[in-house]
Structures are given as structure tokens and as C-alpha cells.
Design a protein around this motif. Sequence first.
Motif, short mmCIF file in Angstrom:
data_model
loop_
_atom_site.label_atom_id
_atom_site.label_comp_id
_atom_site.label_asym_id
_atom_site.label_seq_id
_atom_site.Cartn_x
_atom_site.Cartn_y
_atom_site.Cartn_z
N ALA A 87 -3.50 2.43 3.96
CA ALA A 87 -2.28 3.11 3.84
C ALA A 87 -1.60 3.28 4.68
CB ALA A 87 -2.78 4.51 3.23
N GLU A 146 0.81 -0.98 0.24
CA GLU A 146 -0.08 -0.28 -0.24
C GLU A 146 0.87 1.36 -0.35
OE1 GLU A 146 -3.21 -0.25 -0.29
OE2 GLU A 146 -2.83 -2.41 -0.31
N LYS A 147 0.07 2.37 -0.07
CA LYS A 147 1.02 3.71 -0.14
C LYS A 147 2.25 4.01 1.62
CE LYS A 147 -1.55 7.13 0.20
NZ LYS A 147 -2.96 8.71 -0.52
N VAL A 163 3.18 7.39 3.24
CA VAL A 163 3.78 8.60 2.89
C VAL A 163 4.00 8.52 4.78
CG1 VAL A 163 2.24 11.02 3.61
CG2 VAL A 163 1.25 9.08 2.57
#
Length: 241
Positions: A71, A35-36, A38
Amino acid sequence: MHYRLWMKAGLVFAFALMWISSAVQAAPYRYQTTEKVVVVGDSHGAFDSYSALLAEAGLIDEQQKWSGGKANLVSLGDFLDRGADSRKIMDLLMRLQTEAAKSGGKVHVLLGNHELMNLTGDLRNVSPQEFLSYQDMEDPKERLAVREYFDLNPEARRDSDFDQLYPPGFFGHRKAFSTEGKYGKWLRSLAFLIVINDKAFTHGGLPRLVAEQGLEGTNLLMTDAIARYDELWAVVSKDIG
């Protein structure tokens, strides 16, 4: 307890680093995800900018609730000091950890040097506004007792005003960051570095210690150092107070 206690903190932590028992377990630190991811660091109490950044990244909605699904958010530390709203950032991160987990996501919060400074009594970068945000946690009787000691001992003043040494909220801040305080307990549960897939994340780059101790060993060493500091500080504060 009086102001000289807080000036002993750095010395106590130095002794803690020299006396490590490796009895404390560090937080989990290896993760795999498709997944992303950040990554955000050094928010330093700038809550509005921080929350706006998370919203822009699609991690929180207009109500500042987790909207990032699966995420991963990595906070690289230094969310404390300088700005006025670091407490708001901690409250947000603590809540998002729970909300993200319910959606299959993950909020990784790492300790930076400013978190470590606050845990070990180095408060040189805490602004008066930041102290003030902890005034609701401050016991007026404790503040009055220290004020009375201060007023009765001119040699302790060192040409400083009481409110300069102890801004409103100071004692609430120290209570909140203690071993039993809301933020102190949470911060002490956090890792210094993690690995997601094949990338290591930490504040300020990998220290030389990693070459000697490895990733897991570094987390264990630093976590244990804080625990040892807390033990030594309890002894010092009791003897001097």
C-alpha cells in the motif's frame, strides 16, 4: 547567537525566494501503483489519533510496525506545531518509510506550510510541550550562555520572560531542525507535491505556481528556495551572532 536572530528568519526566506539557482534536485514525485493509497493530512502533533488512524486503515499493527504490504501512505504535511507529539509522528513516518519499502509499499511524506515555517524559523505555533520534547537535544551550556546575555542586556528583554522567549527545549528544537539536524535533514529531502497515477497530492491544493512552473518545476523551485535560505541564514547568523 541570541534571540534577534530568530526574528530575522522570515526576511531571509523572502530573499531566498527571490534568488533561485535551480541547483538543488527535488525528490522524485511521479509514481504508478495499483495498490491501495491512503491519504492523511494535518495531524499537528496528535500522535495517538494519527497512529490509531493508520491502524484502522490497516497500515500498521499493534506494535506500530508497517503492516500495509504494498500500500501507499501519503502524508500531506502539517504534522508539526500545535500538538505536543509531532516529534513522535516524525519518528514514526521516518521508520515506516524504511519498513514499507521492504514490503514493496511506499510512504510519501510531503511538506506543508507548518514544516516550512519550522525550517525557516517561524515558530509562532510551536507549543511549549512540543519544545519540551526536544530538551534531550538541548545543550545546557548553550542555554546558559543565552540566559547570561539576556540577563546582562535589559533592552533585549522587551518585557518578556526568558523562558517565554526560549521555552525549555527551544535550542534543542532549533538544533534538530538545522541543516545537519536529524529532522532538518529529513524534512529538506521531502517534496512539496507528488503525482500518483493521474492524481496530484499536495498540502492545501495546487498553488498558482504550478501553472507557471509545472509540477517538477514547482518542486525544484521550492526545494532550491529552502537551500538558498539556509545559505543566507548562515551568513546572517554569523554576522549578527
